[in-house]
Enzyme design. Structure first.
Site, PDB file in Angstrom:
ATOM      1  N   HIS A 108      -3.927   6.130   3.448  1.00 22.33           N
ATOM      2  CA  HIS A 108      -4.601   4.927   2.963  1.00 22.33           C
ATOM      3  C   HIS A 108      -4.011   3.645   3.548  1.00 22.33           C
ATOM      4  O   HIS A 108      -4.735   2.766   4.038  1.00 22.33           O
ATOM      5  CB  HIS A 108      -4.521   4.921   1.437  1.00 22.33           C
ATOM      6  CG  HIS A 108      -5.295   3.855   0.759  1.00 22.33           C
ATOM      7  ND1 HIS A 108      -4.751   2.640   0.395  1.00 22.33           N
ATOM      8  CD2 HIS A 108      -6.570   3.816   0.349  1.00 22.33           C
ATOM      9  CE1 HIS A 108      -5.664   1.914  -0.212  1.00 22.33           C
ATOM     10  NE2 HIS A 108      -6.789   2.599  -0.258  1.00 22.33           N
ATOM     11  N   SER A 149     -11.026  -0.810  -1.264  1.00 24.60           N
ATOM     12  CA  SER A 149      -9.774  -0.741  -0.493  1.00 24.60           C
ATOM     13  C   SER A 149      -9.983  -1.151   0.946  1.00 24.60           C
ATOM     14  O   SER A 149      -9.077  -1.671   1.597  1.00 24.60           O
ATOM     15  CB  SER A 149      -9.215   0.684  -0.523  1.00 24.60           C
ATOM     16  OG  SER A 149      -8.454   0.922  -1.657  1.00 24.60           O
ATOM     17  N   ASP A 151       0.835  -1.197   0.000  1.00 26.35           N
ATOM     18  CA  ASP A 151       0.000   0.000   0.000  1.00 26.35           C
ATOM     19  C   ASP A 151       0.871   1.248   0.000  1.00 26.35           C
ATOM     20  O   ASP A 151       2.009   1.219  -0.461  1.00 26.35           O
ATOM     21  CB  ASP A 151      -0.946  -0.023   1.204  1.00 26.35           C
ATOM     22  CG  ASP A 151      -2.305   0.571   0.883  1.00 26.35           C
ATOM     23  OD1 ASP A 151      -2.386   1.806   0.809  1.00 26.35           O
ATOM     24  OD2 ASP A 151      -3.272  -0.191   0.718  1.00 26.35           O
TER      25      ASP A 151
END
Length: 1145
Positions: free
Chosen positions: A351, A537, A124
């Protein structure tokens, strides 16, 4: 939807359809559960300004991140609600959903199986080890085992070695004098030094915050200096009211100039950020590093090198630092290449930390906010490069795979992706296949956020056979708690934007679904503990955490862990979401259930670990080979077709020939979910070498629209296993447009929140664009709709058009978008899942589509540089259309070949592939010169615009001037960078483990592209005669095309004296050409991009006239040597001064 208790008696799969999987559904609700919905993290809800073929952004979708303080929800076993009301605990629980996948029930029943003994690699944007809940596991072990920047965006060259003087001082790479701590052990006395600009390590959001705060302080100081200067001038004027002395005049002038300069400083203020000096040394045991961050601090005593607590590679001591209190940004240090490279690892967006928190966070004081697997450990593999705005890179992906294998990870989670040209193809997919099949790592990834249309799953998660692709589900509890809606839906459903299958080659695309939203930890630099994000996600780490629970149990109970058996357990025990078989295209096999998968794994412990590879060909054809059957176009639905299915059992690498392969034999009973449409043999004897059989698909009697079926195989000796393989059969039978002119209307479509209407239309031959009108009625509060169209053409990414439309009151809105004639078009209209919740009125939608088209004999026009025009034949096959051609040339591409090519072997461990092969690097150097400042974009046609569906590992470029100042960098999706006048070097960096591929690239052509200035843009002329461009007559403006009658027009080349300067021979001018105009538009303009459909036009710049070349040569030769030398010196001074500007602030 309610689920029966876990049955002790196995289900006889020979007598069941595959849509009621391992557990029967009872008490079905009366109301139909409706279906739901860009280089790359899949965590968005906003659909505005989406690029890259309508999906992901230069790699990344528009984010929609909501800040909140926390919460969770309940309901029955798949999260549906009846008369649901939140309390504090259910609210908190809704913020980190676990009940929906049975994780809470599982941990309650098996507290020791909470992920302990499992390691997850998070591919990620990077994980902050200081974030809330990411310090320790539930059993007290370190949570984050390693933090790696796989992209190289934090690398610092520390190959320069210096020695300390008698006072312990060394000169840093920035030129600063640094004092080393006398207590630091350094037997060699050698100090490796390097430096980095802080802003190169930080996200855009954090950089903006720091710049704003630094600018505020700078303004205050600047205003103080201006006030002092004004005061000094005022005092001077009072003392010397009318100075006549020349010296006094100069003093007064200097004082005034100081004021003017200080005021001007505010206009030219450009904060390049503080510089960090880095020092690396070997203490006799380990490589250690320290940073000097004095330039970050207001207090000169803070941030000194000698006060820094030295760090070594994170995986050794698991320690991290923070740059300053102002930024609150965590970093770790890793040393490579014997001290010659120091990597400062930071995250490139919140994220990755959010994803890691969903999967594994552990909060000792608030268990409701725990991640799904609080006992699991993780490694952070940063694949999203900070310097590229968090976009993943090929190098990052490859190094991440290497790290996952090196750390012996059990799972990989990757919440990144984009549309793909070819499914299940590419260099990265090859590496994934190796880690899954050889190293037995389970790979979980997001399916994408490009729904609600079908065939929108992204790569790699939704398109790769070895990866478990996860769709995004929202439960009523999540809606009420995390999303704070006024009235939650009565049942759980797939988010409207969640990507759908099938893939272009017929595979299902989505494997399973999991909760697609959570309030999870975020990095400390965000100045908050957690925030709400939603997207696939978030669904992927939710599923990954659930699988970690399953693996934890399997390890503890001695059950063999295999990606093959785990996936089968998940898919055959998931709870279906929706009542229609076609809902599988949205949700996969359904909402995963950890506890049931565990029971399935227990019962399957002695079953061979086998993956059944499916290859499908139409009978009589060897290509293409697909993974399912996808009949999309009208021609495929006019007669029955026969298909050959090859089933090949695949064992993990290293399986025993005698004990596993020879002994493998299964009696398979084949089933079709609808025998009137899909017919298959009844039985199949399957051995290790595989077996083929034929199936017949007859879509002739089907109604127009979407139909989904399966052929599945059941083990005759163990029917309780459920389907051991499936062949998806998707049929989208399009309606034929019979009206003239071609108009299609869909009236009276009823919508409630989350509902999707799909229509499939055979686009008439000759159609090139659509004009559509959407009318709404019958509602009160604001309604939000997603309107998508998708067409699939061979060897192209899905042709997708999308719009998000908001109606505050009943009204009509119009759209126009391009189409391809002869191909089926899906129209998907969806009311957003939370739009209109709380209002009980149904929205009525009427949708009208009018097809238009001007067919031409050549879509891409190439002008070869001669004086000859290009003839274009145009006709309208559908109805009368106005032919109003427009063409412009607005870009120039100048080709270059490398002046140098260097091939090298990367000897670092982070570049050694799991197979043992060492990665090779090819560095190509190009030189170019700009006579004027311009925004340029490097283009490598062979490599650009593909990350996953390419066999090349990676690429990266860097543009610098002759003083080595870096101006721009990028990779597969290059961005335009503003460069001043001057000479530049461009280094293109290519990687692969096959030297033959790289050898072929040593003379790779690269283009430098720039937009033409307004005055340089060339508008081309059309003529009705072939001699028009030379004779100057017969200009063509417009006409009306009548169906069945062609009309020829001639496109003239640009006038030579209108060509842009600095356009050498062989350069290419690019632009666009269009032929029609919208019926509801005003008078046609001269910009093809404003018309409904446009095509590329290319002009090849011819050689210059001979006298022009002579003139240029003689003009240069008129200058004396001293004049030319003086010019070169002046240019050099300008370049040096420009390069020094970055150090002024």
């Amino acid at each position: 939807m309610q689920i029966s208790p876990l049955y002790n008696t196995p289900i006889n799969w020979a007598n069941k359809t595959p849509f009621f999987l391992h557990y029967l559904l009872i008490n079905k609700p009366n109301r139909k559960l409706f279906q739901s919905r860009r280089r790359r993290p899949y965590f968005n809800t906003s659909r505005s300004n989406i690029s890259r073929s309508g999906v992901f952004f230069e790699g990344m979708p528009t984010d929609s991140i909501y800040k909140t303080s926390g919460g969770y929800g309940g309901g029955d076993e798949n999260g549906s609600l009846r008369n649901f009301k939140l309390n504090e605990s259910t609210f908190l629980a809704s913020l980190m959903p676990k009940k929906e996948i049975g994780a809470d029930r599982f941990i309650e029943a098996h507290p020791q199986y909470d992920g302990r003994g499992t390691i997850i690699a998070i591919f990620d944007s990077g994980v902050d080890p200081a974030a809330s809940g990411l310090q320790v596991t539930s059993d007290g072990k370190p949570k984050v085992l390693d933090v790696i920047d796989c992209t190289g965006s934090g690398d610092i060259d520390t190959s320069k070695v210096v020695k300390a003087d008698a006072n312990g001082c060394i000169q840093g790479a920035s030129g600063a004098s640094l004092v080393v701590n006398s207590s630091w052990k350094n037997p060699s006395g050698e100090w490796h030094v390097g430096y980095k600009f802080l802003f190169e390590l930080l996200t855009g959001t954090l950089t903006s915050r720091l710049k704003k705060e630094r600018k505020k302080k700078w303004d205050e100081k600047n205003q103080e200096e201006i006030a002092k200067a004004v005061k000094h001038l005022d005092e001077f004027n009072q003392k010397h009211s009318n100075p006549e002395d020349a010296d006094l005049k100069r003093v007064r002038e200097d004082l005034q100039n100081r004021i003017d300069l200080l005021r001007k400083q505010a206009d030219i203020y450009d904060d390049k950020g503080p510089i960090i000096d880095a020092v690396v040394w070997h203490d006799g045991e380990l490589w250690r590093a320290a940073l000097d961050t004095q330039s970050l601090e207001d207090d000169s005593d803070c941030g000194k090198l000698a006060n820094f607590v030295p760090l070594t590679n994170y995986r050794i001591e698991r320690k991290y630092g923070v740059f300053s209190k102002l930024d609150a940004c965590t970093f770790v240090l890793n040393v490579y290449s014997d001290g010659n490279i120091l990597c400062i690892v930071t995250d490139s967006s919140p994220h990755g930390t959010h994803v890691a928190g969903i999967a594994t966070a552990f909060h000792p004081k608030e268990s409701l906010l725990n991640g799904v697997a609080p006992g699991a450990q993780l490694i952070s593999c940063k694949i999203g490069a900070t310097r590229l705005g968090s976009m993943e890179t090929g190098t990052g992906l490859t190094r991440a795979v290497i790290a996952a294998v090196e750390h012996k990870c059990d799972l990989i989670n990757m919440s990144y992706g984009e549309p793909t040209l070819l499914p299940d193809y590419g260099r990265f997919v090859d590496l994934v296949n190796e880690v899954v099949n050889k190293h037995r790592i389970i790979f979980v990834s997001s399916a994408g956020n490009s729904g609600p249309a079908l065939s929108t799953v992204g790569a790699p998660g939704g398109t790769s056979s070895s990866i478990i692709g996860v769709g995004a589900y929202v439960s009523p509890a999540m809606a009420a708690g995390a999303h704070c809606v006024v009235e939650p839906p009565a049942e759980g459903l797939e988010y409207t934007w969640s990507s759908r299958g099938p893939t272009s080659d017929g595979d299902l695309g989505v494997s399973i679904s999991a909760p697609g939203g959570a309030v999870a930890p975020v990095p400390t630099w965000t100045l908050q503990k957690r925030m709400l994000m939603n997207g696939t996600s978030m669904a992927s780490p939710s599923a990954c955490g659930g699988i970690a629970l399953l693996i934890s149990a399997m390890k503890a109970e001695g059950i063999p862990v295999s990606p093959y058996s785990v996936r089968k357990a998940l898919e055959n025990t998931s709870v279906p979401v929706g009542e229609s078989p076609a809902d599988k295209l949205s949700t996969g096999q359904g909402l995963m259930q950890v506890d049931r998968a565990h029971e399935y794994a227990r019962q399957s412990r002695n079953i061979p670990c086998v993956w059944y590879e499916i290859k499908v060909n139409q009978s009589g054809k060897t290509t293409p080979t697909s993974r399912g059957i996808y009949l999309r176009d009208a021609s495929a639905c006019k007669q029955p077709t026969e298909w050959t299915v090859q089933v090949e059992p695949k064992f993990h690498e290293g399986a025993s020939n005698l004990e596993e392969l020879v002994c493998f034999e299964e009696c398979i009973e084949l089933h079709s979910t609808e025998k009137t449409v899909v017919r298959a043999p009844e039985y199949l004897l399957l051995t290790n070498n595989g077996r083929s059989f034929n199936i017949v698909v007859d879509p002739t009697k089907l109604s127009d629209g979407l139909h989904y079926y399966e052929v599945y195989g059941v083990d005759c000796r163990a029917p309780w296993r459920g389907p051991i393989f499936r062949i998806p059969v998707t049929i989208t039978k399009p309606m034929k447009v019979k009206n003239q002119p071609p108009v299609v209307s869909f009236s009276g479509m009823s919508f409630v929140p989350g509902h999707i209407e799909r229509r499939y239309i055979e686009v008439p031959l000759g159609a090139t664009w659509v004009e559509a009108t959407m009318r709404t009625s019958g509602f009160d509060t604001t309604r939000r709709f997603f309107v998508d169209t998708v067409q699939i053409c061979p060897l192209q990414r899905p042709l997708k058009w999308e719009s998000v439309v908001t109606f505050s009151s009943p009204t009509a809105k119009s759209f126009a978008f391009p189409v391809v004639g002869g191909q089926t078009m899906e129209l998907a209209v969806a009311q957003f899942w939370s739009s209109g919740i709380g209002s009980h009125e149904t929205t009525i939608v009427d949708f009208e589509i009018v097809f238009h088209g001007i067919a031409i004999n050549k879509e891409e026009i190439i002008l070869d540089g001669s004086e000859a025009p290009v003839r274009i034949d145009a006709e309208s096959l559908l109805s009368s259309e106005k032919l109003a051609p427009a063409a412009i040339l607005n870009k120039i591409r100048v080709p270059y070949r490398p002046v140098d090519a260097k091939l090298s072997t990367l000897t670092e461990s982070r570049d050694k592939l799991p197979s043992g092969k060492q990665t090779l690097a090819l560095t190509l150097t190009y030189k170019f010169k700009l006579e004027d400042g311009a925004a340029v974009k490097p283009q490598v046609p062979l490599l650009n615009n593909r990350i996953y569906d390419t066999k090349f590992e990676s690429q990266f470029y860097m543009i610098s001037d002759t003083n080595k100042r870096v101006y721009a960098m990028g990779d597969v999706y290059p961005n335009a960078a503003k460069l001043p006048k001057g000479e530049y070097n461009l280094q293109l960096y290519l990687r692969h483990d096959n030297v033959q591929y790289l050898e072929k690239m040593k003379q790779l052509v690269l283009f430098i592209e720039r937009n033409l200035d307004g005055k340089e843009v060339i508008h081309l002329n059309f003529f009705s005669e072939p001699d028009g461009p030379v004779m100057g007559n017969g200009a063509f403006k417009s006409s009306v095309l009548v169906p069945g009658k062609k009309e020829a027009i001639y496109l003239g080349p640009p006038v030579k004296d209108k060509l842009p300067k600095n356009a050498p021979q062989g350069s290419i001018l690019l632009g666009s050409i269009s032929y029609g105009k919208l019926s509801f538009a005003g008078e046609e303009g001269r910009s093809p991009q404003k018309n409904p459909v446009s095509y590329q036009i290319t002009y090849v710049v011819p050689p210059n006239k001979v006298d022009e070349d002579k003139g240029k040569s003689s003009s240069t030769n008129l200058k004396t040597v001293s004049e030319r030398l003086e010019e070169e010196v002046q240019d050099a001074k300008i370049r040096v001064i420009s390069s020094l500007k970055q150090f002024l602030h």
